[in-house]
Design a protein around this motif. Structure first.
Motif, short mmCIF file in Angstrom:
data_model
loop_
_atom_site.label_atom_id
_atom_site.label_comp_id
_atom_site.label_asym_id
_atom_site.label_seq_id
_atom_site.Cartn_x
_atom_site.Cartn_y
_atom_site.Cartn_z
N THR A 41 -3.30 -51.87 14.80
CA THR A 41 -3.40 -53.05 13.95
C THR A 41 -3.69 -52.54 12.54
OG1 THR A 41 -4.30 -54.35 15.77
CG2 THR A 41 -4.66 -55.19 13.53
N VAL A 42 -2.72 -52.68 11.64
CA VAL A 42 -2.84 -52.10 10.30
C VAL A 42 -3.28 -53.15 9.29
CG1 VAL A 42 -1.60 -50.87 8.48
CG2 VAL A 42 -1.07 -50.42 10.88
N MET A 43 -4.26 -52.77 8.50
CA MET A 43 -4.75 -53.65 7.46
C MET A 43 -3.77 -53.65 6.29
SD MET A 43 -8.81 -52.95 7.60
CE MET A 43 -9.13 -54.35 6.56
N ASP A 44 -3.45 -54.83 5.81
CA ASP A 44 -2.54 -54.98 4.67
C ASP A 44 -3.31 -55.49 3.47
OD1 ASP A 44 0.02 -54.20 5.66
OD2 ASP A 44 0.04 -56.02 6.88
N PRO A 45 -2.85 -55.18 2.27
CA PRO A 45 -1.76 -54.27 1.97
C PRO A 45 -2.24 -52.82 2.00
CG PRO A 45 -2.67 -55.14 -0.07
CD PRO A 45 -3.44 -55.76 1.06
N VAL A 46 -1.29 -51.90 2.04
CA VAL A 46 -1.67 -50.49 1.94
C VAL A 46 -2.19 -50.26 0.52
CG1 VAL A 46 0.00 -49.75 3.67
CG2 VAL A 46 0.63 -49.69 1.25
N LEU A 47 -3.04 -49.27 0.37
CA LEU A 47 -3.64 -49.00 -0.94
C LEU A 47 -2.94 -47.82 -1.60
CD1 LEU A 47 -5.81 -49.64 -3.01
CD2 LEU A 47 -7.40 -48.27 -1.68
N ARG A 48 -2.28 -48.10 -2.72
CA ARG A 48 -1.55 -47.07 -3.46
C ARG A 48 -2.09 -47.02 -4.88
NH1 ARG A 48 4.58 -47.91 -3.18
NH2 ARG A 48 4.03 -49.73 -4.39
N ILE A 49 -2.43 -45.83 -5.34
CA ILE A 49 -2.98 -45.69 -6.69
C ILE A 49 -2.18 -44.64 -7.46
CG2 ILE A 49 -5.01 -44.92 -7.98
CD1 ILE A 49 -6.70 -46.34 -5.87
N LEU A 50 -1.79 -45.03 -8.65
CA LEU A 50 -1.02 -44.15 -9.52
C LEU A 50 -1.93 -43.11 -10.16
CD1 LEU A 50 1.71 -43.55 -10.93
CD2 LEU A 50 1.05 -45.23 -12.67
N HIS A 51 -1.58 -41.85 -9.96
CA HIS A 51 -2.30 -40.70 -10.53
C HIS A 51 -3.77 -40.66 -10.11
CE1 HIS A 51 1.28 -39.72 -12.72
NE2 HIS A 51 1.27 -40.86 -13.37
N ARG A 52 -4.63 -40.26 -11.04
CA ARG A 52 -6.07 -40.11 -10.76
C ARG A 52 -6.72 -41.49 -10.71
NH1 ARG A 52 -8.92 -36.39 -9.45
NH2 ARG A 52 -11.16 -36.36 -9.68
N PRO A 53 -7.48 -41.78 -9.65
CA PRO A 53 -8.14 -43.10 -9.55
C PRO A 53 -9.16 -43.32 -10.67
CG PRO A 53 -8.22 -41.92 -7.45
CD PRO A 53 -7.73 -40.95 -8.48
N THR A 54 -9.09 -44.48 -11.28
CA THR A 54 -10.08 -44.90 -12.28
C THR A 54 -11.30 -45.44 -11.55
OG1 THR A 54 -9.24 -47.16 -12.37
CG2 THR A 54 -8.23 -45.55 -13.89
N ASP A 55 -12.35 -45.77 -12.29
CA ASP A 55 -13.52 -46.39 -11.67
C ASP A 55 -13.14 -47.69 -10.97
OD1 ASP A 55 -15.17 -44.34 -12.46
OD2 ASP A 55 -15.96 -45.40 -14.22
N LYS A 56 -12.26 -48.47 -11.61
CA LYS A 56 -11.80 -49.72 -11.00
C LYS A 56 -11.04 -49.44 -9.70
CE LYS A 56 -9.07 -53.84 -11.91
NZ LYS A 56 -7.98 -54.40 -12.68
N ASP A 57 -10.20 -48.42 -9.72
CA ASP A 57 -9.45 -48.03 -8.51
C ASP A 57 -10.41 -47.63 -7.39
OD1 ASP A 57 -6.96 -48.38 -9.79
OD2 ASP A 57 -6.91 -46.29 -10.45
N LEU A 58 -11.44 -46.88 -7.75
CA LEU A 58 -12.41 -46.43 -6.74
C LEU A 58 -13.18 -47.60 -6.15
CD1 LEU A 58 -13.64 -43.10 -8.36
CD2 LEU A 58 -12.04 -43.40 -6.45
N GLN A 59 -13.42 -48.64 -6.95
CA GLN A 59 -14.05 -49.85 -6.42
C GLN A 59 -13.12 -50.52 -5.41
OE1 GLN A 59 -17.21 -50.98 -6.66
NE2 GLN A 59 -17.47 -49.00 -7.67
N GLU A 60 -11.82 -50.47 -5.69
CA GLU A 60 -10.82 -51.02 -4.76
C GLU A 60 -10.83 -50.22 -3.46
OE1 GLU A 60 -6.11 -52.08 -4.98
OE2 GLU A 60 -7.17 -51.81 -6.88
N CYS A 61 -10.96 -48.90 -3.57
CA CYS A 61 -11.04 -48.04 -2.38
C CYS A 61 -12.28 -48.38 -1.57
CB CYS A 61 -11.08 -46.57 -2.79
SG CYS A 61 -9.56 -45.95 -3.54
N LYS A 62 -13.40 -48.51 -2.26
CA LYS A 62 -14.65 -48.85 -1.57
C LYS A 62 -14.51 -50.20 -0.89
CE LYS A 62 -19.61 -49.07 -2.01
NZ LYS A 62 -20.79 -48.92 -2.84
#
Length: 160
Positions: free
Chosen positions: A110-131
């Motif tokens: 059972t896969v959680m959607d959407p998949v998480l794709r980040i362009l280049h180096r993750p920003t602080d905002k991107d890392l919050q999305e990862c968390k």
């Protein structure tokens, strides 16, 4: 409850994402291990109720060692019914996480959607999305655990 976050990172970006996802899972008091796919053991995949897998994208694909991991190691653990999540960093196209999610679905996860794709180096905002993805994984694990317990208790036959 146990979760595992497995990654293959060529430049360190996907590794940083994996660690942030792990922090999110851990923040909800769920046991988690964040590990390079080179070091993961099949027993750890077997024990995990949720498996998040991340890879960089290279020439419109997941990296060949990750593809081999998915097709051999993950397949050998028969992950059907487990919770899955896919993530990764990319420089141009970002197909690897989508391919990972497709393979997980093929295997009955059972896969959680959407998949998480980040362009280049993750920003602080991107890392919050990862968390946040990690938090979502942990919450979904807890929901599934409650449903299993309810099914078990309602399936018990009562004799008076």
């Amino acid at each position: 409850m146990k979760a595992i976050v497995v990654y293959l990172s060529t430049s360190g970006n996907t590794k940083v994402m994996a660690e942030a996802i792990g922090n999110g899972i851990e923040s909800k008091n769920v046991d988690v291990k964040v590990v390079s796919f080179y070091d993961v053991k099949p027993e750890e995949l077997n024990e995990a109720e949720a498996i998040a897998i991340g890879s960089s994208t290279f020439y419109y694909k997941m990296l060949l060692p990750m593809e081999k991991f998915m097709n051999e190691t993950l397949v050998s653990t028969n992950p059907q019914g487990k919770l899955g999540a896919a993530f990764g960093s990319y420089g141009w196209s970002g197909e690897a996480p989508i391919m990972i999610a497709e393979k997980m679905r093929e295997l009955g996860m059972t896969v959680m959607d959407p998949v998480l794709r980040i362009l280049h180096r993750p920003t602080d905002k991107d890392l919050q999305e990862c968390k946040r993805l990690g938090v979502d994984i942990a919450e979904k694990m807890k929901q599934r655990s409650k449903k299993k317990r309810k099914r078990k208790s309602s399936s018990k036959v009562r004799i008076n």
